[in-house]
Design an enzyme around this catalytic site. Structure first.
Site, short mmCIF file in Angstrom:
data_model
loop_
_atom_site.label_atom_id
_atom_site.label_comp_id
_atom_site.label_asym_id
_atom_site.label_seq_id
_atom_site.Cartn_x
_atom_site.Cartn_y
_atom_site.Cartn_z
CE1 TYR A 224 -3.53 -2.65 0.34
CE2 TYR A 224 -2.36 -3.35 2.31
CZ TYR A 224 -3.33 -3.58 1.34
OH TYR A 224 -4.07 -4.72 1.38
CG HIS B 282 -9.34 -3.46 -4.75
ND1 HIS B 282 -9.86 -3.67 -3.50
CD2 HIS B 282 -10.28 -3.88 -5.64
CE1 HIS B 282 -11.05 -4.22 -3.62
NE2 HIS B 282 -11.33 -4.35 -4.91
#
Length: 147
Positions: A22, A100
């Protein structure tokens, strides 16, 4: 035009959680980039984050009654198993874009399936923060076409 950005479980930990997947960007930084792009596109962007599945469903219900023009959702792990959130999203009559930061199809097998896939306009994944910005552009475009 108003677009609702829904951030799911654990997203309040962006910047600290699993930087390999991330990065180090925080949720506040993502929201700031969405706000800036929203202004450029002439749309208001409201962001909502929760770690509670019921609160997410209630916010989706409110989106229906408020008449938002489109919804962006990064539900995190809920993407793969939350039929409750799926059913709440199915109530909406506006474009919904699933996104995402990581490429869910290149990760653990359980992440390859989205219970939302059949009811969303489309899915964007694997581009980090750009997944949000691409998603906002797609949602705004789909909302204009829907009117």
């Amino acid at each position: 035009m108003k677009i609702l950005m829904l951030h799911g479980i654990n997203h309040d930990m962006f910047g600290k959680r699993d930087p390999k997947q991330y990065g180090t960007v925080t949720l506040a930084e993502i929201d700031a980039q969405l706000q800036a792009l929203g202004k450029e596109l002439g749309t208001a962007v409201e962001s909502f984050q929760t770690n509670c599945e019921g609160a997410m469903c209630e916010r989706i219900h409110r989106a229906f009654t408020e008449g938002v023009d489109a919804v962006l959702i990064n539900a995190g792990a809920w993407t793969h198993y939350s039929y409750g959130i799926r059913d709440a999203l199915a109530i909406l009559t506006v474009p919904v874009v699933e996104l995402h930061m990581s490429n869910i199809h290149a990760r653990e097998t359980f992440r390859h399936h989205s219970v939302f896939a059949e009811i969303v306009k489309g899915q964007i994944c694997g581009f980090g923060v750009d997944s949000y910005l691409l998603g906002l552009r797609a949602a705004a475009s789909a909302a204009v076409r829907a009117h």
